[in-house]
Scaffold this active site. Structure first.
Site: not given
Ligand code: ADP
Length: 326
Positions: A14, A75, A106, A129, A131, A133, A175
């Site tokens: 995000g 993502r 996260d 982020t 959030d 968090d 979130r």
């Molecule tokens: P944020 O970073 O805002 O929490 P997301 O949870 O959508 O956003 O995660 C962003 C990107 O990070 C995902 O689209 C993916 O490419 C990568 N990612 C998230 N979790 C994993 C994971 N367990 N293993 C590998 N890459 C991950």
């Protein structure tokens, strides 16, 4: 011996206001230290598909004040597979990128941790982020701007709420974390905040009604953290209609408004300090840490700690909100 010669920067997940200030800070501090810098577009996707450009100091001119991220964000499901990460690693080798700075939440830092362990790449994370968090840092890049946006929106909604003598549920992002809802409620003088951290302990809606809200007021504003645990503003409004039909309830969902806008001074300074600290960390042979801020001091937080631990809500804030909303 520090063998890093070039650093790749990406923003992922995000978007958050202040990400541009962070990209600028990493780029400039890295060039200042003698590194080559590569901007990687669209998060991990750009790493897999080689959407990469060498950056000079001019690439990050005139961006500190802009919301969103000039590097774009995405993502990327492929990065969650071993094959996807292997492709990303191959691109890094081909491009001669020795280390990464990942700016995201996260999920992005979880991906960074896995990637760093698999291929033994030095990666530094920046908490980007709205959030707030992530564990181990008092605030994250984008949180202060989002909080200010929420405050301005609630101020406007209050005008209507007061004129019509209504109960307003205003849903904010987070979130599964109540920081925006709780501090947004304090900043805007709202009646209460309904947050996931408390939802498992008490029924916050019945507490609110039981405590006799609105007795001495002609309108009530309650901030609700968007989360399946709280039920969200819509879920709570439905409950009011069924269980307390005497109240005239309205819902407002702030949504993506909260992510946009020019970053506040706080977020710009935080992003600038953290970006420069990320380069210091690489110079210092640190790896697999997130840059945090604690009591106005930069800290290094191991990825595992930043991601795994739930960041607790400060109980003082809850108590303050309760006492000030009588
Ligand atoms: P944020 O970073 O805002 O929490 P997301 O949870 O959508 O956003 O995660 C962003 C990107 O990070 C995902 O689209 C993916 O490419 C990568 N990612 C998230 N979790 C994993 C994971 N367990 N293993 C590998 N890459 C991950």
């Amino acid at each position: 011996m520090n063998k890093i010669k070039s650093i790749g920067i990406l923003t992922s997940g995000g978007d958050a206001p202040g990400m541009n200030a962070a990209v600028r800070a990493v780029t400039r501090a890295a060039i200042f230290a003698g590194f080559k810098v590569f901007g990687i577009y669209r998060g991990y996707r750009g790493l897999i598909y080689d959407e990469i450009e060498e950056f000079s100091t001019q690439n990050v001119s005139n961006i500190i004040q802009r919301g969103g991220t000039i590097l774009k964000t995405a993502r990327c499901k492929e990065f969650q597979t071993e094959e996807g990460r292997q492709c990303a690693y191959d691109v890094m080798k081909r491009r001669g990128i020795d280390a990464l700075v990942v700016i995201g939440g996260d999920g992005s830092l979880t991906g960074a941790r896995i990637f760093a362990n698999e291929f033994s790449i030095p990666i530094i994370g920046l908490p980007g982020t709205i959030d707030n968090d992530l564990y181990g840092t008092d605030t994250t890049i984008g949180y202060d701007t989002a909080l200010n946006t929420i405050m301005e929106c609630v101020d406007k909604i209050r005008d209507t709420a007061t004129s019509h003598e209504r109960l307003f549920f205003i849903e904010v992002m987070g979130r599964d974390a109540g920081f925006l809802a709780l501090n947004g409620a304090i900043a805007s003088g709202a009646e209460a905040a309904i947050i996931p951290e408390i939802s498992t302990q008490v029924d916050q809606l019945s507490e609110l009604i039981k405590n006799g809200f609105r007795k001495s007021k002609n309108s009530s504003i309650v901030l609700v953290a968007e989360s399946p645990i709280t039920g969200g503003a819509m879920g709570l409004a439905q409950r009011v209609k069924e269980e307390y039909p005497e109240y005239d309830v309205r819902v407002s969902i702030l949504g993506h408004l909260q992510r946009g806008g020019s970053p506040t001074a706080h977020d710009r300074i935080l992003a600038s300090r953290m970006g420069a600290a990320a380069v210091d960390a690489l110079l210092d042979d640190q790896r697999n840490v997130m840059i945090g801020i604690k009591n106005d001091e930069i800290t290094y937080v191991p990825f595992t700690k930043a991601i795994k631990n739930d960041k607790p809500i400060n109980q003082d804030l809850l108590s303050t909100l309760r006492r000030l909303s009588i």
